[in-house]
Design a protein around this motif. Structure first.
Motif, PDB file in Angstrom:
ATOM      1  N   LEU A  70       0.851  -1.188  -0.018  1.00 49.69           N
ATOM      2  CA  LEU A  70      -0.028  -0.041   0.162  1.00 49.69           C
ATOM      3  C   LEU A  70       0.877   1.312   0.068  1.00 49.69           C
ATOM      4  CD1 LEU A  70      -2.803  -1.099   2.467  1.00 49.69           C
ATOM      5  CD2 LEU A  70      -3.037  -0.788   0.245  1.00 49.69           C
ATOM      6  N   GLN A  71       1.791   1.219   0.863  1.00 49.88           N
ATOM      7  CA  GLN A  71       2.829   2.341   0.727  1.00 49.88           C
ATOM      8  C   GLN A  71       3.468   2.724  -0.426  1.00 49.88           C
ATOM      9  OE1 GLN A  71       4.940   2.606   4.383  1.00 49.88           O
ATOM     10  NE2 GLN A  71       6.288   4.272   3.799  1.00 49.88           N
ATOM     11  N   ALA A  72       4.001   1.553  -0.969  1.00 51.35           N
ATOM     12  CA  ALA A  72       4.413   1.802  -2.278  1.00 51.35           C
ATOM     13  C   ALA A  72       3.636   2.071  -3.223  1.00 51.35           C
ATOM     14  CB  ALA A  72       5.264   0.382  -2.873  1.00 51.35           C
ATOM     15  N   LYS A  73       2.502   2.010  -3.236  1.00 43.40           N
ATOM     16  CA  LYS A  73       1.382   2.626  -4.279  1.00 43.40           C
ATOM     17  C   LYS A  73       0.870   3.960  -3.828  1.00 43.40           C
ATOM     18  CE  LYS A  73       0.412  -1.811  -5.978  1.00 43.40           C
ATOM     19  NZ  LYS A  73       0.256  -2.181  -7.367  1.00 43.40           N
ATOM     20  N   ASN A  74       1.486   4.559  -2.578  1.00 40.33           N
ATOM     21  CA  ASN A  74       0.709   5.838  -2.331  1.00 40.33           C
ATOM     22  C   ASN A  74      -0.435   5.968  -1.715  1.00 40.33           C
ATOM     23  OD1 ASN A  74       3.434   7.215  -2.330  1.00 40.33           O
ATOM     24  ND2 ASN A  74       3.015   7.248  -4.604  1.00 40.33           N
ATOM     25  N   LYS A  75      -0.913   4.676  -1.285  1.00 44.04           N
ATOM     26  CA  LYS A  75      -2.295   4.774  -0.655  1.00 44.04           C
ATOM     27  C   LYS A  75      -2.191   4.925   0.698  1.00 44.04           C
ATOM     28  CE  LYS A  75      -3.714   2.311  -4.614  1.00 44.04           C
ATOM     29  NZ  LYS A  75      -4.683   3.180  -5.325  1.00 44.04           N
ATOM     30  N   GLN A  76      -3.433   5.718   1.056  1.00 45.66           N
ATOM     31  CA  GLN A  76      -3.463   6.099   2.713  1.00 45.66           C
ATOM     32  C   GLN A  76      -4.068   4.998   3.258  1.00 45.66           C
ATOM     33  OE1 GLN A  76      -2.653   9.190   3.582  1.00 45.66           O
ATOM     34  NE2 GLN A  76      -1.811   9.302   1.449  1.00 45.66           N
ATOM     35  N   PHE A  77      -3.374   4.329   4.311  1.00 44.91           N
ATOM     36  CA  PHE A  77      -3.670   3.308   5.066  1.00 44.91           C
ATOM     37  C   PHE A  77      -3.407   3.527   6.532  1.00 44.91           C
ATOM     38  CE2 PHE A  77       0.608   2.445   3.987  1.00 44.91           C
ATOM     39  CZ  PHE A  77       0.947   1.652   5.239  1.00 44.91           C
ATOM     40  N   ARG A  78      -4.044   2.582   7.407  1.00 42.24           N
ATOM     41  CA  ARG A  78      -3.641   2.504   8.698  1.00 42.24           C
ATOM     42  C   ARG A  78      -3.797   1.002   9.031  1.00 42.24           C
ATOM     43  NH1 ARG A  78      -2.243   6.766   7.913  1.00 42.24           N
ATOM     44  NH2 ARG A  78      -2.446   8.601   8.886  1.00 42.24           N
ATOM     45  N   ILE A  79      -3.110   0.664  10.160  1.00 36.44           N
ATOM     46  CA  ILE A  79      -2.973  -0.775  10.401  1.00 36.44           C
ATOM     47  C   ILE A  79      -3.678  -0.940  11.904  1.00 36.44           C
ATOM     48  CG2 ILE A  79      -1.615  -2.787  11.404  1.00 36.44           C
ATOM     49  CD1 ILE A  79       0.456  -1.428   9.362  1.00 36.44           C
ATOM     50  N   ILE A  80      -4.906  -1.637  12.297  1.00 31.74           N
ATOM     51  CA  ILE A  80      -5.531  -2.033  13.374  1.00 31.74           C
ATOM     52  C   ILE A  80      -5.405  -3.311  13.938  1.00 31.74           C
ATOM     53  CG2 ILE A  80      -7.753  -1.695  14.624  1.00 31.74           C
ATOM     54  CD1 ILE A  80      -8.621   0.298  12.481  1.00 31.74           C
ATOM     55  N   THR A  81      -5.013  -3.272  15.257  1.00 31.06           N
ATOM     56  CA  THR A  81      -4.854  -4.807  15.723  1.00 31.06           C
ATOM     57  C   THR A  81      -5.551  -4.596  17.335  1.00 31.06           C
ATOM     58  OG1 THR A  81      -3.651  -6.549  16.518  1.00 31.06           O
ATOM     59  CG2 THR A  81      -2.590  -4.432  16.561  1.00 31.06           C
ATOM     60  N   PRO A  82      -6.364  -5.448  17.697  1.00 30.83           N
ATOM     61  CA  PRO A  82      -6.723  -5.419  19.272  1.00 30.83           C
ATOM     62  C   PRO A  82      -5.695  -5.737  20.212  1.00 30.83           C
ATOM     63  CG  PRO A  82      -7.442  -7.607  18.103  1.00 30.83           C
ATOM     64  CD  PRO A  82      -6.645  -6.895  17.072  1.00 30.83           C
ATOM     65  N   TYR A  83      -4.361  -6.094  19.777  1.00 36.14           N
ATOM     66  CA  TYR A  83      -3.491  -6.343  20.795  1.00 36.14           C
ATOM     67  C   TYR A  83      -2.226  -5.100  20.931  1.00 36.14           C
ATOM     68  CZ  TYR A  83      -6.308 -10.328  20.048  1.00 36.14           C
ATOM     69  OH  TYR A  83      -7.388 -11.208  19.895  1.00 36.14           O
ATOM     70  N   ASP A  84      -1.802  -4.698  21.877  1.00 37.81           N
ATOM     71  CA  ASP A  84      -0.923  -3.765  21.962  1.00 37.81           C
ATOM     72  C   ASP A  84       0.425  -4.239  21.755  1.00 37.81           C
ATOM     73  OD1 ASP A  84      -2.247  -1.127  22.537  1.00 37.81           O
ATOM     74  OD2 ASP A  84      -2.321  -1.894  24.728  1.00 37.81           O
ATOM     75  N   ALA A  85       0.736  -5.541  22.313  1.00 36.38           N
ATOM     76  CA  ALA A  85       2.023  -6.106  22.029  1.00 36.38           C
ATOM     77  C   ALA A  85       2.082  -6.361  20.296  1.00 36.38           C
ATOM     78  CB  ALA A  85       2.085  -7.617  22.657  1.00 36.38           C
ATOM     79  N   GLN A  86       1.228  -6.554  19.672  1.00 38.02           N
ATOM     80  CA  GLN A  86       1.253  -6.793  18.331  1.00 38.02           C
ATOM     81  C   GLN A  86       1.143  -5.767  17.529  1.00 38.02           C
ATOM     82  OE1 GLN A  86      -2.274  -9.045  16.998  1.00 38.02           O
ATOM     83  NE2 GLN A  86      -1.389  -9.552  14.920  1.00 38.02           N
ATOM     84  N   ARG A  87       0.596  -4.522  17.930  1.00 35.23           N
ATOM     85  CA  ARG A  87       0.942  -3.031  17.713  1.00 35.23           C
ATOM     86  C   ARG A  87       2.212  -2.806  17.645  1.00 35.23           C
ATOM     87  NH1 ARG A  87       2.043   1.168  19.600  1.00 35.23           N
ATOM     88  NH2 ARG A  87       1.556   0.481  21.555  1.00 35.23           N
ATOM     89  N   SER A  88       3.083  -2.995  18.611  1.00 33.60           N
ATOM     90  CA  SER A  88       4.363  -2.651  18.956  1.00 33.60           C
ATOM     91  C   SER A  88       5.274  -3.308  17.971  1.00 33.60           C
ATOM     92  CB  SER A  88       4.933  -2.901  20.472  1.00 33.60           C
ATOM     93  OG  SER A  88       4.208  -2.221  21.191  1.00 33.60           O
ATOM     94  N   LEU A  89       4.723  -4.739  17.698  1.00 40.72           N
ATOM     95  CA  LEU A  89       5.636  -5.572  16.920  1.00 40.72           C
ATOM     96  C   LEU A  89       5.546  -5.155  15.483  1.00 40.72           C
ATOM     97  CD1 LEU A  89       7.323  -8.267  16.899  1.00 40.72           C
ATOM     98  CD2 LEU A  89       5.394  -9.586  16.428  1.00 40.72           C
ATOM     99  N   ILE A  90       4.483  -4.623  15.064  1.00 39.60           N
ATOM    100  CA  ILE A  90       4.137  -4.338  13.758  1.00 39.60           C
ATOM    101  C   ILE A  90       5.122  -3.135  13.410  1.00 39.60           C
ATOM    102  CG2 ILE A  90       2.420  -3.358  12.064  1.00 39.60           C
ATOM    103  CD1 ILE A  90       0.416  -5.522  13.537  1.00 39.60           C
TER     104      ILE A  90
END
Length: 121
Positions: free
Chosen positions: A2-22
């Motif tokens: 998505l970033q390479a194609k200049n698309k506007q995006f966000r990543i959502i996860t229910p888990y804080d540890a997973q968010r940090s890892l991402i």
């Protein structure tokens, strides 16, 4: 992708540890990471063109048992959504969740991770 194609995006996860890892993974790949990755509760009330949802579970529903929070997670995209999860989990423990129902409906849309890079958004 998505970033390479200049698309506007966000990543959502229910888990804080997973968010940090991402976030760490984005940094290591030298990709934009600031203001990209959120837990579901912190993203409530926001939206973006594309949403990537990261759901990693093994045996229990956990967060997915909460219909209100799951609904928030699934209704944040304007144009498209990518759900990253385990097909094995979703066909077993996750099958009775809202996400499980959605993925059952779109079963023909399942893509293995190595195929994802070839898809044009």
């Amino acid at each position: 992708m998505l970033q390479a194609k200049n698309k506007q995006f966000r990543i959502i996860t229910p888990y804080d540890a997973q968010r940090s890892l991402i976030e760490e993974g984005l940094k290591l790949q030298e990709l934009d990471w600031e203001d990209k990755c959120f837990n579901v509760d912190s993203f409530q009330g926001n939206e973006e063109d594309y949403i990537v949802i990261s759901l990693v579970r093994s045996t229990a529903l956990g967060f997915l048992a909460d219909l209100r929070r799951t609904n928030v997670m699934l209704t944040r995209c304007k144009k498209g959504m990518i759900i990253c999860t385990s097909q094995k989990f979703m066909k077993r423990a996750g099958c009775n969740s809202l996400v499980g129902s959605l993925l059952e409906y779109y079963e023909h849309e399942w893509i293995e991770k190595d195929e994802l890079e070839r898809i044009a958004v």
